[in-house]
Design a protein around this motif. Structure first.
Motif, PDB file in Angstrom:
ATOM      1  N   PHE A  16      -7.581 -11.292  -1.487  1.00 29.22           N
ATOM      2  CA  PHE A  16      -7.148 -10.189  -0.629  1.00 29.22           C
ATOM      3  C   PHE A  16      -8.350  -9.358  -0.188  1.00 29.22           C
ATOM      4  N   LEU A  17      -9.230  -9.053  -1.139  1.00 28.67           N
ATOM      5  CA  LEU A  17     -10.419  -8.257  -0.823  1.00 28.67           C
ATOM      6  C   LEU A  17     -11.394  -9.033   0.069  1.00 28.67           C
ATOM      7  N   LYS A  20     -10.460  -8.773   3.741  1.00 27.68           N
ATOM      8  CA  LYS A  20     -10.764  -7.471   4.336  1.00 27.68           C
ATOM      9  C   LYS A  20     -12.248  -7.134   4.318  1.00 27.68           C
ATOM     10  N   GLU A  25     -12.933  -2.437   5.477  1.00 34.84           N
ATOM     11  CA  GLU A  25     -11.762  -1.619   5.149  1.00 34.84           C
ATOM     12  C   GLU A  25     -11.517  -1.613   3.636  1.00 34.84           C
ATOM     13  N   SER A  27      -9.143  -1.438   0.336  1.00 37.91           N
ATOM     14  CA  SER A  27      -7.804  -1.893  -0.040  1.00 37.91           C
ATOM     15  C   SER A  27      -7.308  -1.038  -1.194  1.00 37.91           C
ATOM     16  N   ARG A  28      -6.001  -0.937  -1.299  1.00 36.02           N
ATOM     17  CA  ARG A  28      -5.390  -0.158  -2.375  1.00 36.02           C
ATOM     18  C   ARG A  28      -4.518  -1.050  -3.235  1.00 36.02           C
ATOM     19  N   GLU A  31      -1.055  -1.789  -1.872  1.00 30.49           N
ATOM     20  CA  GLU A  31      -1.097  -2.754  -0.781  1.00 30.49           C
ATOM     21  C   GLU A  31      -1.074  -4.196  -1.326  1.00 30.49           C
ATOM     22  N   ILE A  32      -1.873  -4.449  -2.345  1.00 32.37           N
ATOM     23  CA  ILE A  32      -1.945  -5.773  -2.945  1.00 32.37           C
ATOM     24  C   ILE A  32      -0.654  -6.081  -3.705  1.00 32.37           C
ATOM     25  N   GLY A  65     -10.059   3.588  -2.673  1.00 30.11           N
ATOM     26  CA  GLY A  65      -9.615   2.212  -2.607  1.00 30.11           C
ATOM     27  C   GLY A  65     -10.656   1.336  -3.275  1.00 30.11           C
ATOM     28  N   ARG A  67     -13.296  -2.399  -2.697  1.00 26.15           N
ATOM     29  CA  ARG A  67     -13.861  -3.425  -1.814  1.00 26.15           C
ATOM     30  C   ARG A  67     -14.856  -4.252  -2.622  1.00 26.15           C
TER      31      ARG A  67
END
Length: 87
Positions: A16-17, A20, A25, A27-28, A31-32, A65, A67
């Motif tokens: 997921f990371l 992005k 951006e 990520s939180r 969100e995941i 967040g 990254r």
């Protein structure tokens, strides 16, 4: 070799990371958790360990967040599995 659920979730977080990463951006966890239908508490433990390992940068606060700290091309699946699997 069989991987644990913990390792599976760790790989999902990193994928997921990685997606992005180019946009920069953040990520939180929520969100995941929504994307993969994973418990927020499990993800919190995983992200904390990834942060301690230096693979993920975590930023606290309202605009916080996480990254990747390196390019996804520089991170191997083996490295992630060795981090998640203690045996």
């Amino acid at each position: 070799m069989r991987l644990t659920i913990y390792t599976d979730y760790t790989l999902r977080v990193m994928m997921f990371l990685a997606v992005k990463h180019l946009s920069g951006e953040l990520s939180r966890i929520d969100e995941i958790a929504d994307a993969y239908a994973i418990s927020r508490s499990h993800l919190t433990k995983i992200v904390q360990e990834l942060g301690h390992s230096g693979m993920v940068e975590t930023l606290r606060g309202r605009a916080g967040g996480m990254r990747l700290t390196r390019s996804p091309r520089q991170i191997s699946i083996g490295e992630i599995v060795r981090l998640a699997e203690k045996d």
